[in-house]
Design a protein around this motif. Sequence first.
Motif, PDB file in Angstrom:
ATOM      1  N   TRP A  65      24.512   6.994 -87.931  1.00 20.98           N
ATOM      2  CA  TRP A  65      24.996   6.898 -89.866  1.00 20.98           C
ATOM      3  C   TRP A  65      26.639   7.009 -88.931  1.00 20.98           C
ATOM      4  O   TRP A  65      26.937   6.184 -89.731  1.00 20.98           O
ATOM      5  CB  TRP A  65      24.829   8.302 -90.366  1.00 20.98           C
TER       6      TRP A  65
ATOM      7  N   HIS B 253      16.865  12.805 -94.400  1.00 25.18           N
ATOM      8  CA  HIS B 253      16.737  12.644 -92.588  1.00 25.18           C
ATOM      9  C   HIS B 253      15.020  12.753 -92.539  1.00 25.18           C
ATOM     10  O   HIS B 253      14.516  11.962 -91.908  1.00 25.18           O
ATOM     11  CB  HIS B 253      17.326  12.982 -92.179  1.00 25.18           C
TER      12      HIS B 253
ATOM     13  N   TYR C  46      19.948  10.386 -86.868  1.00 28.43           N
ATOM     14  CA  TYR C  46      22.493  11.054 -87.562  1.00 28.43           C
ATOM     15  C   TYR C  46      23.454  10.177 -86.575  1.00 28.43           C
ATOM     16  O   TYR C  46      24.461   9.784 -87.016  1.00 28.43           O
ATOM     17  CB  TYR C  46      22.391  12.185 -87.552  1.00 28.43           C
TER      18      TYR C  46
END
Length: 505
Positions: free
Chosen positions: A307, A434, A304
């Motif tokens: 991103w 993910h 994450y």
Amino acid sequence: MLSLKQLLSHGLSKIGTFGSRIALTNFLLMSPVLMGSFSELARAGDSLSLPVHYALAILIFAIIWATLEFSVSIGTVIMLVYLADMGWIRRALIPSTGYISNDPITLISTFVSLLYFLRLVVLRKIPINTAISKTLLPLVIIMFLEVVNPLQGGIAVGLSGLIFRLGPLLWYYVGKMRGSRQMASLLFFVMVLVSVFEIIIGNRQWFGGFSEVEKFWIASGGGTQSAGKGYFRPFGTFLSFSEYVVVIVIGAGLCWVSFLQKKYIYIVPFIALFVTLFVSSSRGGMVSIFLVMVVMWAIQGKNYRAWLPRLAFAVVVALWGITFGLERVKEVEVDDKTQILVNHQIKGLSDPLGKDSTGGLHVGLITSGILQGFRVPTGIGLGAGTLGASKFGAGGGSSETDVSDMFASLGFIGGILYVVLCIRIFIGISKYWHDSRDVLALSTLALMTACNGRWSSGGHYAQSMFFWLIIGTMDKIIFEYYFMNKKSNPDNERRSEILKAGASS
């Protein structure tokens, strides 16, 4: 010697295989009947009218329903292709039966999903085992109640809301109960084929001219848009230009996902779809495809944290690419008719906040729709703002996005439920991508981004059915993925409970 239990298991597996063969056989046998019906219609002259459309609708419904019972993959593909070609079918019938505004063949998708949902209700098998399904069920109940809301102008308007809003959403339950990885993969591939086929038809309409029946369709109020100077934008085999554009964006987005997965051959259809989208002069479509490209590349990061910086970098590159590309496009020579669309596209993308921009109008409509849900807490009815509202007397139109439409139609409770549903869908599929790196999750995220806030768009028959069917299928896949991980790692679950207990003490 086989036991009774083994015999029954063996027999049921044989029946399942036989059922799939029967489904395929029925489809192959019924296809000539359907084609023969069109041939008879072409020879029948002007004596045929609405009853023929009802008979044809019943025939198509029977084929799709029977096929779905035995093979959900084949049945959903037939449904998707039918919805994509429904505009062509309606126009093909005009020379024989005339133009029919409230055509029963547009009801098939809703009847299939509604009957399937009602069967689950009777059997008490409505799934409520995930965050998405637990949020969706109360929303569906509110939508059913809003069908009879008197503020929308009558029951006919409410029923149109059932067709345009609730019907597509109920396809979630088909995917949730009977979807599979194989079905989702097949549907994504078919959607790419549909989008490529559509740009072939659309380019024929634009560069080769509309046929006589297509001209009649436009004159009768068909859902296309003026391109200026007496020209109209293409719509392929669809009922409207807007759905034509959305399907092109979806197809291009799926090709982009395949390209990112190192299936480089998909860059060929992507370029064809991208160029056609640009020339169609749909500013919203171009914004959507750029969003798909940027977001899908950004979430290729391993975690994450990667991103957000990737997203920021991709946005900067995309803005530079748009500026550079528009300057090069200005130098390209095209025919006078196409130049109208190209100039409109260049003007909109190069100066999005200019005096000719409609961005402020769109924002105003969205804000008004959301506020309407608080001004009228009970909502103004499921059908308000749909095509049925203008046909049956309530007037009004869409407020541009599903969220604002839901607030206005269902009141603030329904609107908030829909927002929660959207958030849970996005979080659930993003987390699954993910954790698993499943290309189906990436394709679904591309689909969600491509639809750009219009997941249940009334009148976008193929897009809405396809979207909610995929969401239901992915919800099933995601649940099975985490359930199996938990089942195969009971020690991890126990360790997690011990850590939570220790933290609380």
